[in-house]
Design a protein around this motif. Structure first.
Motif, PDB file in Angstrom:
ATOM      1  N   ASP A  97     -10.378  -0.216   3.684  1.00 15.48           N
ATOM      2  CA  ASP A  97      -9.901  -0.128   2.306  1.00 15.48           C
ATOM      3  C   ASP A  97      -9.809  -1.523   1.698  1.00 15.48           C
ATOM      4  O   ASP A  97     -10.288  -1.778   0.591  1.00 15.48           O
ATOM      5  CB  ASP A  97      -8.518   0.532   2.320  1.00 15.48           C
ATOM      6  CG  ASP A  97      -7.931   0.677   0.930  1.00 15.48           C
ATOM      7  OD1 ASP A  97      -8.634   1.203   0.054  1.00 15.48           O
ATOM      8  OD2 ASP A  97      -6.781   0.257   0.725  1.00 15.48           O
ATOM      9  N   ASN A 122      -8.185  12.462  -3.342  1.00 16.73           N
ATOM     10  CA  ASN A 122      -9.138  11.751  -2.500  1.00 16.73           C
ATOM     11  C   ASN A 122      -8.853  11.991  -1.019  1.00 16.73           C
ATOM     12  O   ASN A 122      -9.752  12.292  -0.245  1.00 16.73           O
ATOM     13  CB  ASN A 122      -9.070  10.249  -2.791  1.00 16.73           C
ATOM     14  CG  ASN A 122      -9.601   9.932  -4.177  1.00 16.73           C
ATOM     15  OD1 ASN A 122     -10.677  10.372  -4.553  1.00 16.73           O
ATOM     16  ND2 ASN A 122      -8.831   9.175  -4.951  1.00 16.73           N
ATOM     17  N   LEU A 123      -7.579  11.882  -0.653  1.00 14.58           N
ATOM     18  CA  LEU A 123      -7.228  12.088   0.752  1.00 14.58           C
ATOM     19  C   LEU A 123      -7.451  13.531   1.170  1.00 14.58           C
ATOM     20  O   LEU A 123      -7.884  13.808   2.285  1.00 14.58           O
ATOM     21  CB  LEU A 123      -5.777  11.696   1.008  1.00 14.58           C
ATOM     22  CG  LEU A 123      -5.407  10.229   0.821  1.00 14.58           C
ATOM     23  CD1 LEU A 123      -4.137   9.905   1.574  1.00 14.58           C
ATOM     24  CD2 LEU A 123      -6.530   9.304   1.260  1.00 14.58           C
ATOM     25  N   LYS A 153       0.878  -1.176   0.000  1.00 19.92           N
ATOM     26  CA  LYS A 153       0.000   0.000   0.000  1.00 19.92           C
ATOM     27  C   LYS A 153       0.908   1.215   0.000  1.00 19.92           C
ATOM     28  O   LYS A 153       0.798   2.118   0.844  1.00 19.92           O
ATOM     29  CB  LYS A 153      -0.943  -0.041   1.212  1.00 19.92           C
ATOM     30  CG  LYS A 153      -2.048   1.003   1.215  1.00 19.92           C
ATOM     31  CD  LYS A 153      -3.247   0.681   0.351  1.00 19.92           C
ATOM     32  CE  LYS A 153      -4.115   1.897   0.111  1.00 19.92           C
ATOM     33  NZ  LYS A 153      -5.267   1.654  -0.780  1.00 19.92           N
ATOM     34  N   ARG A 157     -16.252   2.281   6.915  1.00 18.30           N
ATOM     35  CA  ARG A 157     -14.817   2.441   7.112  1.00 18.30           C
ATOM     36  C   ARG A 157     -14.502   3.762   7.783  1.00 18.30           C
ATOM     37  O   ARG A 157     -14.980   4.803   7.331  1.00 18.30           O
ATOM     38  CB  ARG A 157     -14.181   2.403   5.710  1.00 18.30           C
ATOM     39  CG  ARG A 157     -12.786   2.952   5.604  1.00 18.30           C
ATOM     40  CD  ARG A 157     -12.340   2.947   4.140  1.00 18.30           C
ATOM     41  NE  ARG A 157     -10.986   3.408   3.985  1.00 18.30           N
ATOM     42  CZ  ARG A 157     -10.372   3.531   2.823  1.00 18.30           C
ATOM     43  NH1 ARG A 157     -10.997   3.212   1.694  1.00 18.30           N
ATOM     44  NH2 ARG A 157      -9.135   3.964   2.767  1.00 18.30           N
ATOM     45  N   SER A 181      -2.964  12.740  -2.399  1.00 12.08           N
ATOM     46  CA  SER A 181      -3.957  12.444  -3.411  1.00 12.08           C
ATOM     47  C   SER A 181      -5.188  13.316  -3.173  1.00 12.08           C
ATOM     48  O   SER A 181      -5.483  13.736  -2.058  1.00 12.08           O
ATOM     49  CB  SER A 181      -4.327  10.971  -3.374  1.00 12.08           C
ATOM     50  OG  SER A 181      -5.424  10.759  -2.543  1.00 12.08           O
ATOM     51  N   ASN A 193       1.074   3.560  -2.043  1.00 13.05           N
ATOM     52  CA  ASN A 193       0.467   4.844  -2.411  1.00 13.05           C
ATOM     53  C   ASN A 193       0.055   5.614  -1.158  1.00 13.05           C
ATOM     54  O   ASN A 193      -0.125   6.829  -1.201  1.00 13.05           O
ATOM     55  CB  ASN A 193      -0.725   4.658  -3.369  1.00 13.05           C
ATOM     56  CG  ASN A 193      -1.756   3.660  -2.868  1.00 13.05           C
ATOM     57  OD1 ASN A 193      -1.465   2.822  -2.011  1.00 13.05           O
ATOM     58  ND2 ASN A 193      -2.957   3.732  -3.392  1.00 13.05           N
ATOM     59  N   ILE A 194      -0.058   4.938  -0.050  1.00 12.45           N
ATOM     60  CA  ILE A 194      -0.366   5.601   1.225  1.00 12.45           C
ATOM     61  C   ILE A 194       0.866   5.558   2.131  1.00 12.45           C
ATOM     62  O   ILE A 194       1.338   6.581   2.602  1.00 12.45           O
ATOM     63  CB  ILE A 194      -1.569   4.926   1.920  1.00 12.45           C
ATOM     64  CG1 ILE A 194      -2.834   5.092   1.068  1.00 12.45           C
ATOM     65  CG2 ILE A 194      -1.780   5.503   3.323  1.00 12.45           C
ATOM     66  CD1 ILE A 194      -3.273   6.516   0.839  1.00 12.45           C
ATOM     67  N   ARG A 243     -20.104   1.648   2.172  1.00  9.20           N
ATOM     68  CA  ARG A 243     -20.235   0.930   0.900  1.00  9.20           C
ATOM     69  C   ARG A 243     -21.160  -0.277   1.018  1.00  9.20           C
ATOM     70  O   ARG A 243     -20.759  -1.336   1.481  1.00  9.20           O
ATOM     71  CB  ARG A 243     -18.871   0.436   0.417  1.00  9.20           C
ATOM     72  CG  ARG A 243     -17.885   1.542   0.162  1.00  9.20           C
ATOM     73  CD  ARG A 243     -16.865   1.081  -0.874  1.00  9.20           C
ATOM     74  NE  ARG A 243     -15.608   1.776  -0.729  1.00  9.20           N
ATOM     75  CZ  ARG A 243     -14.481   1.415  -1.329  1.00  9.20           C
ATOM     76  NH1 ARG A 243     -14.467   0.339  -2.111  1.00  9.20           N
ATOM     77  NH2 ARG A 243     -13.372   2.094  -1.159  1.00  9.20           N
ATOM     78  N   ARG A 245     -11.074  14.006   1.889  1.00  9.43           N
ATOM     79  CA  ARG A 245     -11.464  13.395   3.165  1.00  9.43           C
ATOM     80  C   ARG A 245     -11.060  14.274   4.327  1.00  9.43           C
ATOM     81  O   ARG A 245     -11.787  14.448   5.291  1.00  9.43           O
ATOM     82  CB  ARG A 245     -10.779  12.018   3.320  1.00  9.43           C
ATOM     83  CG  ARG A 245     -11.348  10.978   2.398  1.00  9.43           C
ATOM     84  CD  ARG A 245     -10.587   9.649   2.465  1.00  9.43           C
ATOM     85  NE  ARG A 245     -10.841   8.902   1.236  1.00  9.43           N
ATOM     86  CZ  ARG A 245     -10.189   7.810   0.855  1.00  9.43           C
ATOM     87  NH1 ARG A 245      -9.233   7.308   1.624  1.00  9.43           N
ATOM     88  NH2 ARG A 245     -10.479   7.208  -0.272  1.00  9.43           N
ATOM     89  N   ASP A 293      -5.530  -3.570  -1.798  1.00  2.03           N
ATOM     90  CA  ASP A 293      -6.985  -3.597  -1.971  1.00  2.03           C
ATOM     91  C   ASP A 293      -7.335  -4.197  -3.333  1.00  2.03           C
ATOM     92  O   ASP A 293      -8.208  -5.070  -3.453  1.00  2.03           O
ATOM     93  CB  ASP A 293      -7.632  -2.219  -1.749  1.00  2.03           C
ATOM     94  CG  ASP A 293      -6.899  -1.071  -2.415  1.00  2.03           C
ATOM     95  OD1 ASP A 293      -5.744  -1.259  -2.833  1.00  2.03           O
ATOM     96  OD2 ASP A 293      -7.480   0.029  -2.532  1.00  2.03           O
ATOM     97  N   TYR A 345      -3.501   5.779   7.673  1.00  3.92           N
ATOM     98  CA  TYR A 345      -3.483   6.868   6.701  1.00  3.92           C
ATOM     99  C   TYR A 345      -3.018   8.176   7.325  1.00  3.92           C
ATOM    100  O   TYR A 345      -3.274   9.250   6.792  1.00  3.92           O
ATOM    101  CB  TYR A 345      -4.881   7.049   6.091  1.00  3.92           C
ATOM    102  CG  TYR A 345      -5.257   5.993   5.062  1.00  3.92           C
ATOM    103  CD1 TYR A 345      -5.362   4.653   5.417  1.00  3.92           C
ATOM    104  CD2 TYR A 345      -5.507   6.342   3.729  1.00  3.92           C
ATOM    105  CE1 TYR A 345      -5.703   3.684   4.486  1.00  3.92           C
ATOM    106  CE2 TYR A 345      -5.848   5.377   2.786  1.00  3.92           C
ATOM    107  CZ  TYR A 345      -5.944   4.051   3.178  1.00  3.92           C
ATOM    108  OH  TYR A 345      -6.279   3.097   2.240  1.00  3.92           O
TER     109      TYR A 345
HETATM  110  C1  LIG Z   1      -6.791   5.809  -4.122  1.00  8.61           C
HETATM  111  C2  LIG Z   1      -6.522   5.402  -2.693  1.00  8.61           C
HETATM  112  C3  LIG Z   1      -5.717   6.477  -1.992  1.00  8.61           C
HETATM  113  C4  LIG Z   1      -7.829   5.091  -1.953  1.00  8.61           C
HETATM  114  C5  LIG Z   1      -7.556   4.629  -0.534  1.00  8.61           C
HETATM  115  O1  LIG Z   1      -6.590   3.907  -0.263  1.00  8.61           O
HETATM  116  O2  LIG Z   1      -8.336   4.977   0.356  1.00  8.61           O
HETATM  117  C6  LIG Z   1      -8.736   4.054  -2.632  1.00  8.61           C
HETATM  118  O3  LIG Z   1      -8.172   2.786  -2.616  1.00  8.61           O
HETATM  119  C7  LIG Z   1     -10.086   4.038  -1.953  1.00  8.61           C
HETATM  120  O4  LIG Z   1     -10.483   3.007  -1.386  1.00  8.61           O
HETATM  121  O5  LIG Z   1     -10.774   5.068  -1.978  1.00  8.61           O
END
Ligand SMILES: CC(C)[C@H](C(=O)O)[C@@H](O)C(=O)O
Ligand SMILES: CC(C)[C@H](C(=O)O)[C@@H](O)C(=O)O
Lengths: 339, 339
Positions: B234, B88-89, A177, B123, B86, A179-180, B102, B92, A210, B130
């Protein structure tokens, strides 16, 4: 390991808790019938704390594995709330068991939703999220440390590629993981890449955990050898076991410092059925087969392995966890008859 | 939220990168046909850094969600190697999106190996693994911090039980690895237990993550609502998506501070097929349905949801990722026709 004809090998046996002694008995019988030249050095892993190890594991047990370099262990219950580390973790630490190897293959004849699983997970077994380093920062805020080292990452990566090559596998996927966790999982990947360069004949790829789990449940056939940090290995190896029927069917083997090989059934000690002649000894038997291959007793390993597969495929003798009605001893006898 | 008859709601729309604009277009069409009284406030999330947010997300985009309290987002690519978090982060963090919800249900008519999936993963979305806190201790030794707080754990646990009750769910399973991370995951469990006591009508259980993954692939029908720390969420949410066919079919919604609801397709931006009218808009449509339910536009939500299920079940119009040959627009038209 190289063994001369006629030589007897000493191997350590930890039957473990609960159903452990029963399923260990099955392995002994099967080994006898197959004529495996192994003399067991059996150690009861009990509930008394050994002050020298500060654990429930005696010093003699550890020394036995260190001396024999090869052993088999049954399930060990973790004493809860006594402030001691689990026996499993103590073993990993004391014996430097750096790689946990779990082959996972669909069993012909035992139907699950998947019939195309043929992969091996290789888990870093000593650090990562299992560092044991945790503390409260202020009230209501706790943190735990995940440690990744270059040394342990290289070591497990080396083992994974070595394993892939030795077993005719074509691909190694590093699961991460990064990317994190760019630095920790990043270092793990960096080490895998370094090792990958030395194995140009093996395809190397990196898969985010994931995505890996999603692909595993959709199409496990896409994977070959997977290597990963400790916690991901814990999670993914159990997921993979589920694909082929559960922990009662999956063998495992730990590779440790100085060439130790400690095979292990990773399921629980099942106290509810212990002593009742109901337990499924398959995972421990298949783990014992891994131990035999490590010793290059390939002939006996093949015969025992095939006998197990045939018995399960025929379906006449199966234990209750596989939907059958056989006792541990009847199933074991059936396996022996097939050898 | 309460909406008066005839009232129009403003909602933020981030079409996102890659296939984002195409699938957002599908949602707009479907909403039009269903007569959803929503006026979109569309924000392009581009590749220029906004100095006020130090990210690729403009201040206006964030303000729009904060003001409207409801929005829909498409996929956002993470710019690699530019030293920015990112998108996305960032979202959040900036919007305090503390819970990622989900639902995961087998789609009647779209066959996978499972037909009995009916669960919801919730989650924790802000902390845990993170945290972004990582460093090198000495050369070759790196560590990352997993942070668990009482506040964030209680908040997501509260949401999970609230969700379970509001949606007629019977059980909440807290997923953890507290046998290893006793303090961090231990605190998470403690918070879940505290909240569980306030919901005696909901069954509460705790499941270790490795065992959870094994059970999910063997028998997903045993789970109902699952609540867990960030990384486990995740991993498990993607695993669950895999059970029913993948991220192209699974909706998601983020619950944030001050009652924000930001629905989100969690699949990637698929640059390889972007602009080619090939993308599957289902996940974004189903996410939009979650947004509608949050707004209590239940009638429109039901109609759109059923239209999607019918279109997929009939099988005549399916996009390539589901083995079909339809374009995005033909599939969208088929859904519109079913409304
Ligand atoms: C893209 C990535 C940073 C993200 C995460 O790890 O949370 C993705 O896998 C998710 O589940 O939204
Ligand atoms: C029992 C537990 C400590 C152990 C682990 O987490 O490693 C087990 O799940 C395993 O996989 O061997």
């Amino acid at each position: 390991f190289s063994t001369e004809a006629g030589e007897t090998i000493r191997a350590t046996l930890f039957p473990g808790d609960g159903i452990g002694p029963e399923i260990a008995e099955s392995v002994k019988q099967v080994f006898n019938v197959a004529g495996v030249p192994i003399e067991w050095e059996e150690h009861y892993v009990g509930t008394e704390v050994d002050p020298r190890t500060e654990s429930f594991l005696t010093w003699e047990s550890l020394e036995s594995v260190r001396r024999n370099k090869v052993g088999l262990k049954g399930p060990m219950a973790t004493p809860i709330g006594k402030g001691h580390r689990s026996l499993n973790l103590t073993l990993r630490k004391e014996l430097g068991l750096y790689a946990n190897v779990r082959p996972c293959n669909s069993l012909p004849g035992y139907k699950t939703r998947y019939d195309d699983v043929n992969l091996v997970t290789i888990r870093e077994n000593t650090e990562g999220e299992y560092s044991g380093l945790e503390h409260q920062v202020v009230r209501g805020v706790v943190e735990s440390l995940k440690i990744i080292t270059r040394q342990a990452s290289l070591r497990v990566a080396e083992y994974a590629f070595h394993y892939a090559k030795a077993n005719g596998r074509e691909r190694v996927s590093a699961i991460h993981k990064a990317n994190i966790m760019r630095k920790t999982d990043g270092l793990f990947l960096k080490c895998c890449r370094e090792v990958a360069e030395k194995y140009p004949e093996i395809t190397y790829e990196e898969v985010i955990i994931d995505n890996c789990c999603m692909t595993l449940v959709k199409n496990p056939g896409t994977f070959d050898v997977l290597v990963m940090p400790n916690l991901y290995g814990d999670i993914i190896s159990d997921l993979c076991a589920g694909l082929i029927g559960g922990l009662g069917l999956t063998p495992s083997c730990n590779i440790g410092e100085g060439g130790i090989c400690l095979a292990e059934a990773v399921h629980g000690s099942a106290p509810d059925i212990s002593g009742k002649n109901l337990a499924n000894p398959t995972a421990l038997m298949l783990s014992a087969v891994m131990m035999l291959r490590h010793l290059q007793f390939n002939d006996q390993a093949d015969r025992i392995h095939n006998a197990i597969l045939q018995t399960i495929a025929e379906g006449k003798y199966r234990t209750a966890d596989l939907g059958g009605k056989s006792s541990t001893s009847d199933y074991t006898k059936a396996v022996c008859d097939h050898i």
